[in-house]
Design a protein around this motif. Structure first.
Motif, PDB file in Angstrom:
ATOM      1  N   ASP A  28       0.847  -1.191   0.000  1.00 51.12           N
ATOM      2  CA  ASP A  28       0.000   0.000   0.000  1.00 51.12           C
ATOM      3  C   ASP A  28       0.888   1.249   0.000  1.00 51.12           C
ATOM      4  OD1 ASP A  28      -2.297   1.473   0.024  1.00 51.12           O
ATOM      5  OD2 ASP A  28      -2.778   1.126   2.119  1.00 51.12           O
ATOM      6  N   GLY A  29       0.383   2.321  -0.592  1.00 48.04           N
ATOM      7  CA  GLY A  29       1.128   3.571  -0.583  1.00 48.04           C
ATOM      8  C   GLY A  29       2.103   3.710  -1.731  1.00 48.04           C
ATOM      9  N   CYS A  30       2.092   2.752  -2.644  1.00 43.45           N
ATOM     10  CA  CYS A  30       2.988   2.860  -3.805  1.00 43.45           C
ATOM     11  C   CYS A  30       2.536   4.027  -4.687  1.00 43.45           C
ATOM     12  CB  CYS A  30       2.960   1.564  -4.598  1.00 43.45           C
ATOM     13  SG  CYS A  30       4.084   1.579  -6.014  1.00 43.45           S
ATOM     14  N   GLY A  70      -4.092  -3.283  -8.258  1.00 39.80           N
ATOM     15  CA  GLY A  70      -3.229  -2.118  -8.111  1.00 39.80           C
ATOM     16  C   GLY A  70      -2.400  -1.768  -9.333  1.00 39.80           C
ATOM     17  N   THR A  77      -1.540   2.162  -9.984  1.00 38.40           N
ATOM     18  CA  THR A  77      -2.632   3.140  -9.956  1.00 38.40           C
ATOM     19  C   THR A  77      -2.689   3.930  -8.650  1.00 38.40           C
ATOM     20  OG1 THR A  77      -4.138   1.495  -9.033  1.00 38.40           O
ATOM     21  CG2 THR A  77      -4.077   1.700 -11.432  1.00 38.40           C
ATOM     22  N   GLY A  78      -1.796   3.628  -7.708  1.00 35.99           N
ATOM     23  CA  GLY A  78      -1.847   4.292  -6.406  1.00 35.99           C
ATOM     24  C   GLY A  78      -2.696   3.528  -5.404  1.00 35.99           C
ATOM     25  N   THR A  79      -3.363   2.479  -5.868  1.00 36.31           N
ATOM     26  CA  THR A  79      -4.183   1.649  -4.969  1.00 36.31           C
ATOM     27  C   THR A  79      -3.385   0.395  -4.586  1.00 36.31           C
ATOM     28  OG1 THR A  79      -5.232   0.523  -6.834  1.00 36.31           O
ATOM     29  CG2 THR A  79      -6.298   2.532  -6.043  1.00 36.31           C
ATOM     30  N   PRO A  80      -3.843  -0.349  -3.590  1.00 37.55           N
ATOM     31  CA  PRO A  80      -3.012  -1.441  -3.074  1.00 37.55           C
ATOM     32  C   PRO A  80      -2.700  -2.524  -4.101  1.00 37.55           C
ATOM     33  CG  PRO A  80      -5.176  -1.413  -1.996  1.00 37.55           C
ATOM     34  CD  PRO A  80      -5.082  -0.170  -2.811  1.00 37.55           C
TER      35      PRO A  80
END
Lengths: 360, 360, 360, 360
Positions: A28-30, A70, A77-80
Motif C-alpha cells: 500500500d502507498g505505492c 493495483g 494506480t496508487g491503490t493497493p
C-alpha cells in the motif's frame, strides 16, 4: 501497532504459512504511474528462490508471483498492489515426526507458548518462506526508486563472511556478486566459501554468515529525528529477517575501538561538490542520509535445522531429542542477500516518501 | 508515521532542543493506577545527568523533572503524562564561532540540508540532551513492569568496552556497576578504563564504547511476527540513540562464525521447569521472548566534538577547519548506559501491553 | 494505536487536565521554514477563550500560549513544536461536593469504570479545556496551509442552529461571523439566538447547537481510498470534539430523502475551468477533495452541567441527586466553532502532506 | 499513515478492484484460538451479495470467500488471516462507452485528478465491491466478540428511511429485519419501501436511505480519550463506507434542539444494577462505552449511477452528457446494512483489544 505490516508510507503487509496454500503481500502507498509487471518482481524472486545451487535447500518452489490488484494497463494506480505466490512443495507429512517437538533455535517453543496453538508444518508463519513476500515488495520499491532517482541509484548486497572465512573488503567487486552461488563480491574467496560449505554439509551441520548492503545515489535528507531515524528503521528492517542477530551501520561495532579523529568523517568541498574523506558513518548522520553511500551489514545465525542430534523438549514438557532431516540450507545467510536488499529498498523508498511529505 | 514518537501502546513523544527553554516528553498509553512520583523518575535522570564525574561533560544541568499531567493523588490515571525538564546551562554564545560550520560526525550537515534551517546551538534537536526525556519515560516503564511482573524483574546495563579495553564477561557483576563512574560490571577493569579515558582526554581526543543490557524476569511471549518482532523493536530503539552504530542480540555478530550445534540453544526440562542450556539467542526466538534473560548490546561511536582540529566545510560550502572546545564527554558511551536501559524498558513494556491486547 | 494523538503526518499529541498546572500539546511533522510566533496562535485561542461574552462561561482563563521548542529565529525547524498553556483558574475546592457523584451526560461514570481512578476536578482529562490545545495546533495548520496554498485558502465556521432557532443558510455571510458573540453568519438571527440563550440560562438549563464549517481553496486530490478518506477523517476529527453527536458532509443526512438526480452534482467546463453545478458532496467524492468548497457540519449536545437537579448515582453505586453550580456555558456549541475550524485545518493539512508523500 | 488499512489492533487491509481478477483482505491482530471457518464468513457475505432480490443490482457474483492463511485445524493462530474472493462477473466491455466520462457523484473525477490514472472499469478501486472485504473482516470480528462476551452480545442494523419513507422507531423489531428484502425492522413500512423503490426504478432514478445500528452486550470501558474515542472511530468507520454522508451517535443531530434536561441521560441504581433512564448518548460518554446499547446511524446518498441523463465532462475537459445503463442498485443504502454492521463489529473488537492492552 501492526504485527505483520512494514513501513509508514510505502507499507506492505505479508501473510501466509510455509505449508498453507499460498503466501503473499499487499503493498500500500505505492506511488501511481510506475511501470510494473510480474516480470519485474519475478527477477528478484528468482534470486531468493530455493534450489538454485547445491549450496541451498533443494525444496522445489517456482515462486511464481501473480499481481491481483493495483496495476492497470502496466502501471501502478496508487491503490493497493496484492501479490500472491502459491505454495507447491507442501509435503506436510514430512513434519509428522517432529510436530510435537520444539526444534532448538527455532520459534516453535515461543509461538506455542504465546498463542497456545501453532501451525507446526515447517515453521508455519515463522518460516523464512515469508521472506519471498519481502523480496516481492522490495522489487516494487526498487522500481519506484529507479524512476524517482534515475540510473545513479543502485542497491547491492554481498556475503562477506561464512563461518570463519572472510572476504577482503578492499576486493569488493559488484560485478562478481551474481557470478557465484554465494553472492560473494570477492572472487578470491569463492572457492574457500565453497569448500567450507561442502564440509559443513558433510558434517550434518550448518554455519552463520555476514552480509553487507550498499545503496548508491541516495539523496541527502532521508530520515528523521528522533524515532524515525533512517538507521533505526534499517536496523529494525534487517533485524526482522529470520535468523538475524546483529545489525551494523557503516563502521558498525568497530566504532567502539576508534578515536574521534579516526571515526568522524571529515568533509571537503571541491568545485562545488561535497565529499566526505571517509564513510564510517555509513552515509547516515543524526539519522539522516548524507548523500554518501548507505552501508550496512547484518549477521545471520547458522541454520537451526541440522541433521546432528540435539536435546530438546516436546509440547508436553518432556525431555527428548531431535534430528531435523529434510532439505535445509546449510547456510541460510546466502539467501538472505536478496532479502536484505529488498528490505533496504523498502526503507529507503519509505523515507523518500516521508521526506516528500514533510519537506516537499 | 511519527517522527518524534516511540512505541505502539506505551508511547512517548519527546520535544525540545539543547538550548531552548526546556525539553520534555508526553507519555501516552501508560496503564492506570501505577504509583508514580517525580522522585521515581529523578533517580534515573540522575544516572544520566552530566557532571557526575570527571569522566563526563562538566556542563551543569540539574535535570529536575516536573510532572504536569496524568498523575492524580500519586497514581497514574491512564491519561497522558507530560514531563518537563527546564534547561539551565544555555550558554548559546559558546556556539557563535562554529554556527556556520558543520561539525564532522554530527548531524549539522544533514539537518541543514534536509530542513534548510536548524537550531545551531549545541546541536539543537539532534543533541543528546533529548535522551533525558527517554530516561524519564523509561523510569515510568520500569515502574509499570515492576508492578506487573514483580521483584524478579530487573534491567541493568554495563559498559563492556571502552576503546581497546574490554571487560571479561565472565566477571560481570551487577552489584559493581553503580560503584564506579563507568557503569563497569567488571571490577578488574575499572582502573584500565580510567587510565585510558584520562589519556584520551589529555590527547584532546575521544573514544567509543560497547554497552550490554540484561533484562531478567521477562515473561514468555512478548514480541510478534513478523514486523513487530521484539528484537527488531529493540534494534530500532537502541539504534535511535545518538551515536549508536551497531546492535546485537544475544551472541550478536559472533553467530556468523558459529556452527548450528554451537549456536542453537538446547532445551531441557527438570521438575517441570524449562531451562535452556545456553543463551545465544539472547532470550528471543522468532521475535518472541523465550523466558530466558534478554541480552543485547550496542556500540557507541567516539564523541564527535573533539579539541583536535578537523577539516570540514561551512554553510556556504567553503572548506574550513574546526576544533570544538567546550565541555564534552570524552566517551559518550558511558552516559548511554541509563539511556539504553530506559529504551529497553520501554520496548519491553510496549510488548507486554501488545501481548495483552492480542493474547489476553 | 495512539490514545491522545491526532493526525498521520501533521500530528499533535495533547496532554493535561482542567485543574492540573497546565495543558499543552506537541505538534510533530510540521514542515520547516514556516513563519510562526506565539501571536499567531494566541489570536485563535482568544476566539475560544472563556469569558468573552455573557453567553459563555465566566471562568477566567487568559489562555496564554508559550512555544517551548521547534521554532528558531521566528521559523519552524521541522522538529516538534511544544506548546504550553498554564491553568490559572484552578478552584478545585469547587468540585468537592460533586467529586463522588457521576454528572449525567459527562464522562465521569465511564472514566471511573474504565480506569478505576479519575481526576474528578472539573472533568479532569475529559474536560473541554483540552480543546484549547486543538485550537493551538489548528492555528499552526492554518499558517502552513496559507503559506502552501496562498490567499485563496480560508476556513470559517458559523453556528447555524441554537436549540430550536435556525439560520437561513442563504443568508450566510462570512463577514458577520466575528461581529456577534454567537459566530452567527446570519445577521437576522442574532437577536433570536440572544433571546433564546438568555432564557435558557434563566431557566437554569442549557441547549444544543449545530455548527457548519467551510474551507475554500482546497486543491483537488486530498484524501485517499479507502480508510484514509478525507470525509472519514473529518468525521473522526469532529466527532472527537467534546459533546459532538453528529457529523455531516455536504448535504449530510438530507441525502436520505434525495433522488439520484437531485443529489449527484453535475459537472461543467467553461473556458477551461471546471465547475460543479451544485455541492451536495461537500467537496468530497470517493473520499477525495474535488476542488469545490469543503462543507461539513456537526451537532453539539446541550451542556450537561446544569443548575436544575438531575438524578444520578455516586461512586459507591447509591442513588442520589445532583445540581451543578458554577460557571458553565449555557451552550457549549458556540465555543465549538473555533475548535471545529482548528480540527478541519489539521485534517486538511495532514492530507495535503499525505498526498505530497504518495503523489508528489 | 495507511491508506487501505482499518483498525489499530484488530486491523484489516483490503485490496482489489471491481473488475480485477479478485478482491480480498488481510486481517491482522486477530486473537488466537477462535474457531473460524469459511462458512462463518460466507453467511455474512451472503447478506451483502448482489442479486438477492429485485431491489438490488442483478450483477451475478457468488462472492465465495477462501481463507488462505491464519487458520489451522479450524482455529485462528494469531497470524494474519488472508481472505480472497474471486470476481466472476467482469464484463469490462460494459464500461467502454463511459470510460472517458466522469460519472457525476462518483469518484471518477477525483481519482483521475489525484493519481493521473485510474482503472475505469466499474469504478475500479472506488467501487463498493470493496465492501465485501469489510463484511468478511466483520464476520471474523463478530466471532471473536461472541467468544469473548458471550451470548448477550449482538449487532443488528436496519433501514429506517428510504427516500421520504420513515419507519416508526418504536416499532423496531429485530426479528423482522431478515424477513424482508430491505432490512426493515418495522413490519408496517415494508410495503411502502417496496412501492417507493419500484417507482424509483421505473423512473430510472435512485434514492437515499438511513440505516441504524444497534450493538448489545458491550462492556463498559471501550474507547479512549481523546483521539481514540469510540464514537470518533465509529464515525470514521461508517463515513468510510461508499456514499455515506452523515453519521449520528445516539440522538445524533437531534441534540441541537434539545435542552440539557432532555438530553443528559439520568442514572439509577437498583439492586446493584446500574440503569440509565434514557439513551440519548447512544451508549457512549466521553468517548467511552457506558454499558448501554451502542446506537448509531448513517445516511447513504442515492446511487449515483442512474439511467436518466446527466451533464458532465470527459477526461479531456470537454462538456458531455452521460446516462449510466447497467445493473445498479436503485438504493445502495439497503446493501449498506451488513457493511455497517461489519464496520461496527470491527471498531468494537478493536477497542475491546485496545482496552485490554492499557487496562488489562
Amino acid at each position: 501497532m501492526s504485527f505483520n505490516t512494514f513501513g509508514k508510507v510505502f507499507r506492505f503487509t505479508t501473510w501466509g504459512e510455509s505449508h498453507g496454500p499460498a503466501i503473499g503481500c499487499v503493498v500500500d502507498g505505492c506511488p501511481p504511474n510506475i511501470a510494473l509487471s510480474e516480470k519485474d518482481i519475478q527477477a528478484d524472486l528468482n534470486l531468493r528462490k530455493p534450489g538454485q545451487s547445491k549450496f541451498t535447500t533443494q525444496r522445489k518452489e517456482k515462486d511464481l508471483v501473480k499481481i491481483l490488484s493495483g496495476v492497470f494497463e502496466g502501471k501502478t494506480t496508487g491503490t493497493p498492489i496484492s501479490l500472491i505466490i502459491y505454495n507447491e512443495d507442501m509435503k506436510s507429512k514430512d513434519y509428522g515426526n517432529i510436530k510435537n517437538k520444539f526444534r532448538p533455535g527455532h520459534a516453535d517453543f515461543t509461538y506455542f507458548k504465546k498463542y497456545g496453538i501453532r501451525d507446526y508444518r515447517g515453521g508455519g508463519r515463522s518460516s523464512a518462506r515469508e521472506t519471498a513476500s519481502r523480496v516481492a515488495a522490495g522489487a516494487i520499491a526498487k522500481k519506484v526508486l529507479k524512476q524517482f532517482i534515475g540510473s545513479k541509484f543502485s542497491i547491492i548486497g554481498g556475503v562477506t563472511q561464512i563461518g570463519p572465512v572472510f572476504i577482503n573488503r578492499d576486493n569488493w567487486n559488484d560485478s562478481q556478486i551474481r557470478k557465484n552461488p554465494f553472492f560473494c563480491p570477492d572472487k578470491e574467496i569463492v572457492s574457500m566459501f565453497e569448500e567450507y560449505l561442502l564440509d559443513t554439509r558433510k558434517r550434518g551441520s550448518s554455519c552463520g554468515a555476514m552480509i553487507e548492503l550498499r545503496a548508491k545515489g541516495i539523496p541527502i535528507g532521508l530520515g528523521a529525528p528522533i524515532y524515525s531515524k533512517l538507521d533505526a528503521d534499517i536496523a529494525a528492517a534487517l533485524m526482522s529477517i529470520n535468523a538475524v542477530k546483529s545489525v551494523n551501520i557503516g563502521a558498525g561495532s568497530d566504532v567502539a575501538a576508534l578515536t574521534g579523529e579516526m571515526n568522524s568523517d571529515e568533509i571537503r568541498s571541491k568545485n562545488g561538490k561535497i565529499k566526505f574523506k571517509t564513510n564510517n558513518a555509513g552515509g547516515i548522520l543524526g539519522g539522516i542520509s548524507s548523500g554518501q553511500d548507505i552501508i550496512c551489514s547484518f549477521a545471520v545465525k547458522p541454520t537451526s535445522s541440522i541433521l546432528n542430534t540435539r536435546e530438546t523438549i516436546n509440547t508436553s514438557g518432556k525431555n527428548t531429542k531431535i534430528s531435523v532431516h529434510g532439505r535445509h540450507d546449510p547456510c541460510v545467510g546466502i539467501r538472505a542477500v536478496p532479502i536484505g536488499e529488498a528490505m533496504l529498498a523498502c526503507v529507503l523508498l519509505d523515507h523518500y516518501l516521508m521526506n516528500r511529505a514533510q519537506c516537499g
